[in-house]
Enzyme design. Structure first.
Site, mmCIF file in Angstrom:
data_model
loop_
_atom_site.group_PDB
_atom_site.id
_atom_site.type_symbol
_atom_site.label_atom_id
_atom_site.label_comp_id
_atom_site.label_asym_id
_atom_site.label_seq_id
_atom_site.Cartn_x
_atom_site.Cartn_y
_atom_site.Cartn_z
ATOM 1 C CE LYS A 226 -2.284 -1.525 3.621
ATOM 2 N NZ LYS A 226 -1.866 -2.953 3.612
ATOM 3 C CB THR A 227 3.800 2.278 2.033
ATOM 4 O OG1 THR A 227 3.091 2.178 3.273
ATOM 5 C CG2 THR A 227 4.750 3.466 2.091
ATOM 6 C CG ASP B 180 0.544 3.235 6.796
ATOM 7 O OD1 ASP B 180 -0.467 2.610 6.423
ATOM 8 O OD2 ASP B 180 1.627 2.671 7.064
ATOM 9 C CB THR C 195 -4.222 -3.730 8.052
ATOM 10 O OG1 THR C 195 -4.258 -3.239 9.404
ATOM 11 C CG2 THR C 195 -2.838 -3.463 7.473
ATOM 12 N NE ARG D 134 6.237 -4.758 5.196
ATOM 13 C CZ ARG D 134 5.182 -4.014 5.470
ATOM 14 N NH1 ARG D 134 4.316 -4.412 6.394
ATOM 15 N NH2 ARG D 134 4.970 -2.886 4.829
#
Length: 339
Positions: free
Chosen positions: A64-65, A109, A158, A217
């Site tokens: 997302k980032t 975020d 999230t 990740r």
């Protein structure tokens, strides 16, 4: 931090930045989202207007980032990134909004964790590109309207369910990022290995991808740790043997399950006869926080078909029994026919 945790640790920030894709063509998977964003960005640039506000949600570690930064780069504008919990007072947000230039991107975020007063203050900025600032206090208090440069807000979380409907309705595009396929993770691992100067065999890359829980990740984190094993226990090259050896030492099994995942499943199977069992009871049994189980562990276990949530609680599936080479219990109907 758990090796299979999708949550980013502060020490990983610089590492992630070095591997972060810079353009859509480097961003693997999420094709529908990329295609739509590409069209919206071109249209906004053609009209010389700010891109509509975007809300990205989905499990942690899916990009997302990264997407937010790619959007800003494709728009050829600056981006200001901030974490939602930091925004506790309206003046915190006012200082940021007044710094934005025309068509710039503000990325928040964990947007579901911003203070409610700040959230209400944000509405006017998103809709009218203006904010009201209070001057003085008490009887002399008054507000002045400050016009803002048109900007794009990109929110990420999230836990989309915790975002208020009022804030959610102000976003023009709300895509959900989904877990990655094994072949896409395989490509990501090879790309990361190339950037880091690590030699990795195809079979080893695929083995790591299979155990990465559908999350880039985690794939990159496993790659870093396996690189250490390869340098100390091997010849520096990651082959299938060193990959499996490393993953065994890291206690990540063939499905990507770690110690806590297996503790949760075994507790349901062995202590509660397969369930159902309530979340709080399960948390007490494994010595973990209920919110952590619900947010961090459960999503992957459910997606993998190993547990299911019912109105009575969590239940282990037949697939979970097979994973531990156990025989699943007979259905109640079959049990009754035996007596």
């Amino acid at each position: 931090m758990r090796i299979t945790s999708p949550t980013r640790s502060p020490s990983e920030d610089q590492f992630e930045k070095s591997l972060r894709p810079k353009v859509f063509s480097e961003f693997i998977d999420q094709d529908r989202i990329k295609e739509n964003l590409g069209i919206f960005i071109k249209a906004a640039k053609k009209r010389d207007e700010p891109l509509d506000h975007i809300f990205l949600y989905g499990p942690p570690g899916l990009g997302k980032t990264t997407l937010a930064h790619i959007i800003a780069r494709e728009l050829e504008v600056d981006i200001i990134s901030i974490a939602g919990p930091i925004l506790q007072k309206p003046r915190d947000l006012a200082g940021i909004l007044t710094k934005l230039k025309r068509c710039d991107v503000l990325f928040i975020d964990e947007i579901h964790r911003i203070n409610k007063d700040v959230e209400e203050y944000l509405y006017k900025g998103m809709e009218d590109f203006s904010i009201d600032i209070m001057i003085d206090s008490g009887p002399n208090a008054r507000s002045i309207k400050v016009n803002l440069q048109p900007f794009t807000l990109i929110g990420a979380t999230t836990r989309a369910g915790l975002l208020s409907s009022a804030l959610r309705s102000r976003f023009g595009y709300i895509p959900r990022l989904s877990y990655y396929k094994t072949e896409d993770l395989d490509f990501i691992i090879k790309r990361s290995a190339s950037i880091l100067g690590i030699k990795i065999m195809d079979e080893a890359s695929l083995e790591i991808a299979k155990r990465s829980r559908g999350t880039p990740r985690i794939a990159n984190r496993l790659l870093r740790r396996i690189r250490d094993f390869a340098e100390i226990k091997g010849e520096g090259e990651i082959d299938l043997e060193i990959a499996r050896y490393s993953l065994e030492k890291l206690e990540v099994d063939s499905r990507g399950l770690d110690i806590m995942d297996k503790a949760i499943l075994k507790s349901i199977i062995e202590k509660f006869d397969g369930g159902p069992v309530g979340l709080k009871t399960l948390a007490m049994t494994v010595g973990e926080n209920p919110e952590t189980i619900e947010e961090v562990f459960e999503p992957y276990l459910i997606i993998s078909g190993l547990i299911k949530r019912t109105s009575q609680g969590r239940k282990a599936t037949t697939l979970a029994y097979k994973h531990f080479n156990l025989s699943p219990p007979m259905p109640d109907g079959e049990r009754k026919t035996l007596f």
